[in-house]
Design an enzyme around this catalytic site. Structure first.
Site, PDB file in Angstrom:
ATOM      1  N   ASP A   1       0.910  -1.365   0.004  1.00 35.82           N
ATOM      2  CA  ASP A   1       0.188  -0.119   0.013  1.00 35.82           C
ATOM      3  C   ASP A   1       0.846   1.192  -0.064  1.00 35.82           C
ATOM      4  OD1 ASP A   1      -2.277   1.637   0.399  1.00 35.82           O
ATOM      5  OD2 ASP A   1      -2.012   1.632   2.493  1.00 35.82           O
TER       6      ASP A   1
ATOM      7  N   TYR B   1      -6.605  -2.805  12.971  1.00 34.02           N
ATOM      8  CA  TYR B   1      -7.399  -1.787  12.501  1.00 34.02           C
ATOM      9  C   TYR B   1      -9.023  -1.968  13.004  1.00 34.02           C
ATOM     10  CZ  TYR B   1      -3.393  -0.076   9.595  1.00 34.02           C
ATOM     11  OH  TYR B   1      -2.268   0.424   9.621  1.00 34.02           O
TER      12      TYR B   1
ATOM     13  N   GLU C   1       3.535  -7.721   7.634  1.00 36.02           N
ATOM     14  CA  GLU C   1       2.208  -8.455   7.362  1.00 36.02           C
ATOM     15  C   GLU C   1       2.198  -9.641   6.364  1.00 36.02           C
ATOM     16  OE1 GLU C   1      -0.620  -5.440   6.468  1.00 36.02           O
ATOM     17  OE2 GLU C   1      -0.873  -5.044   8.369  1.00 36.02           O
TER      18      GLU C   1
ATOM     19  N   GLU D   1       0.816  -0.692  14.278  1.00 35.78           N
ATOM     20  CA  GLU D   1      -0.179   0.081  13.187  1.00 35.78           C
ATOM     21  C   GLU D   1      -1.428  -0.021  13.952  1.00 35.78           C
ATOM     22  OE1 GLU D   1      -0.278  -0.934   8.982  1.00 35.78           O
ATOM     23  OE2 GLU D   1       2.142  -1.289   8.948  1.00 35.78           O
TER      24      GLU D   1
END
Ligand code: GCB
Length: 599
Positions: free
Chosen positions: A160, A467, A411, A504
């Site tokens: 990303d 998230y 990740e 994150e």
């Protein structure tokens, strides 16, 4: 690898500036014409302006003329690139000098002596920005047939952030003696009461010399010690402390037949890092990470070195009460690492192992149970690249006191069969090759929950990107709170002796957008989102830190869920604060660097 500096025996000259430039096929035998030019260092993408050139995938040719001054016959000229993204092939006067694969680490090439006589040499660099399943990062290369029958390459990032490319960092030409200091490795052991440090300095030379002299100087340039057999015990050393850095300097000299052959000075800090009982200790005190995942990403320069932005970022980081950052998702410039050392900022240092997830999608539609996708570890052929980036990163950054931990990957599909076999040797390699034996972590993706993950028992710290309230329970902070709380408890129960670090968490936010309700993308939602996360974090005993995603908004490829880039920054792309910065400042100035969560 030693950073290029001037010393009594080494002369560094910069080759930065405006070079000739061309995209497409090229012939290093023939000089490029001056029709197009490019600045070194920078990403070529944004400065080219033209849409097709900006997103061009393939070879870009850079060329400059330079003078190689004469040197003594016991000296050599070395070309040194801070980084070329992603693959560099270097020619002198059309003759191949060497190549380097990997876009984020430095490399050196010795210029053959026959060129020293030339009036001027033509230096050509072919820069290729293709990524595939053998490179790191991982990309998906595609070829599209155009209307006129020609083929155009396209790259779909398996990650990303925008695939910026070019000669991204400084280019230097420097002299050094042929028999020179190849490397310096500095380690120190602190006594339990911090009153003594035994310092070891190991020097690697090309050939044996009569004497290797090693002295240590303090910040006032006063000699503190001269080492015997590479060792010394320093009494009452001044420690490298978080936000209170102190840097000693090791001066190394090689002597033969009463002559000084080579000398180099390496800054270093004395500090300890240990992990035990679910805590992360710096200088024997339990540390709490407050900070960010970042990117090297600025307007105009793209991913190219921007030292002013680096300094501003670290000043903003300090101003908000933070103490650390992660070099997500690749090694940052050597200049940034030296700045972090100088400013006492703690760094978690990451290799460019991102995209190790078959058909990764930032939209996290990977949450679905699409079985066809679940063979990452058969598809990825990245082992050799991964070993190389680990070796090169540790060789480059081993002496930095700011670096307290290494990241083996961001990740990856650590819940898929094959992940353990892939990572076990790499994690061991990382740990074993670090002379300071710093902790190693792997940054876990949301789908690799405690029941599915196959690798987190292998690492020292459980790093989690989570998230809740964004990709999961989007817009429902009550459900998000339950989910986050339950999952963190699971990790804590599963690994009671390992620290947990949230590497994150974040919510895209457009400055100026407000709402009375929980509406994602508004500034009010971002504030509520973080408040919820922090409430949960404070209940988890082993949670040793929080690093926000992201420090600043950054450029990505065009995607349905990206509004001209990723907007999870606490600061906008041009470093203006969003409203939530005030809230962070309150929280982080109240949280001490040490003993926040001591049991
Ligand atoms: C992640 C990735 C990061 C993305 C971020 C996001 O988990 O590690 O590279 O930018 O999520 O914003 O989706």
């Amino acid at each position: 690898m030693l950073y290029p500096i001037n010393t009594k025996t080494r002369r560094v000259q910069s080759l930065n500036g405006v070079w000739r430039f061309k995209q497409g096929s090229g012939d290093p035998q023939v000089a490029l014409d001056n029709n197009e030019v490019m600045v070194v260092p920078t990403s070529f993408n944004d400065v080219l302006v033209d849409k097709e050139k900006r997103s061009y995938i393939g070879d870009s040719w850079y060329e400059t003329d330079c003078v190689v001054p004469k040197v003594g016959d016991q000296e050599e000229w070395v070309l040194r690139f801070g980084s070329v993204t992603h693959h560099a092939t270097v020619y002198v006067n059309g003759i191949l000098l060497g190549e380097h694969r990997g876009g984020f680490t430095p490399f050196e090439l010795v210029v053959p002596a026959r060129f020293y006589q030339e009036e001027s040499i033509r230096l050509t660099v072919c820069v290729n920005n293709e990524l595939n399943n053998r490179t790191l990062p991982v990309g998906n290369l595609m070829e599209e047939v155009q209307e006129d029958g020609s083929i155009r390459k396209r790259m779909l990032e398996n990650f990303d952030f925008y695939n910026y490319a070019g000669i991204h960092r400084n280019v230097h030409l420097f002299t050094r003696p042929k028999n020179h200091i190849r490397d310096i490795v500095i380690t120190s052991q602190l006594s339990d009461d911090l009153s003594e440090a035994s310092v070891e300095v190991m020097v690697e030379t090309v050939e044996a010399v009569d004497t290797v002299r090693i002295q240590i100087f303090d910040e006032e340039k006063q000699e503190v010690a001269e080492l015997e057999n590479g060792r010394v015990t320093l009494k009452q050393p001044r420690l490298w402390e978080v936000l209170d850095a102190y840097l000693y300097t090791a001066r190394v000299e090689l002597w033969a037949d009463g002559q000084l052959l080579d000398t180099y000075t390496e800054p270093f800090g004395i500090r300890s890092v240990t992990v035990k009982d679910g805590q992360f200790f710096i200088n024997h005190k339990p540390f709490y990470f407050k900070g960010f995942g970042k990117h090297e990403d600025t307007y105009i320069n793209g991913r190219g070195l921007n030292e002013a932005a680096n300094l501003m970022d670290l000043n903003l980081l300090k101003a908000i009460g933070a103490n650390s950052f992660r070099t997500s998702h690749y090694p940052y410039s050597e200049e940034m690492m030296r700045l972090a050392d100088r400013m006492g900022i703690v760094v978690i240092d990451e290799v460019p192992a991102v995209g190790l997830f078959q058909q990764f999608s930032a939209a996290l539609d990977l949450m679905g149970e699409n079985k066809e996708r679940q063979n990452t570890w058969e598809v990825m052929q990245t082992k050799a690249a991964h070993e190389q980036v680990i070796d090169e990163l540790i060789k480059r950054d081993k002496n930095h006191p700011s670096v307290v931990m290494w990241v083996v990957a961001n990740e990856p599909a650590s819940h898929e069969t094959g992940a353990r076999a892939y990572f076990k040797p790499l994690i061991e390699r990382m740990r074993d090759s670090d002379p300071q034996r710093r902790p190693v972590t792997l940054v876990n993706i949301m789908v690799a929950t405690p029941d599915k993950d196959e690798v987190m028992d292998l690492v020292d710290v459980i790093s989690l990107n989570r998230y809740y309230g964004w990709y999961v329970h989007h817009g429902d902070l009550a459900k998000a709170e339950q989910g986050l709380s339950a999952e963190l408890k699971q990790w804590q129960d599963l690994y009671p002796d390992k620290p947990i670090l949230v590497t994150e968490y974040g919510a895209d936010t457009l400055p100026g957008l407000q709402s009375m309700w929980d509406i994602p993308y508004t500034e009010s939602y971002q504030i509520d989102y973080y408040e919820m996360n922090h409430r949960v974090f404070d209940t988890v005993p082993n949670l040793v830190g929080e690093q926000v995603w992201n420090f600043a908004d950054f450029e990505t490829n065009v995607m349905l869920i990206r509004v001209k880039g990723n907007h999870k920054g606490l600061f906008s792309r041009n470093r203006e604060p969003k409203q939530v910065v005030r809230e962070f400042k309150k929280r982080w100035t109240a949280i001490p660097n040490y003993h926040y969560k001591s049991k």
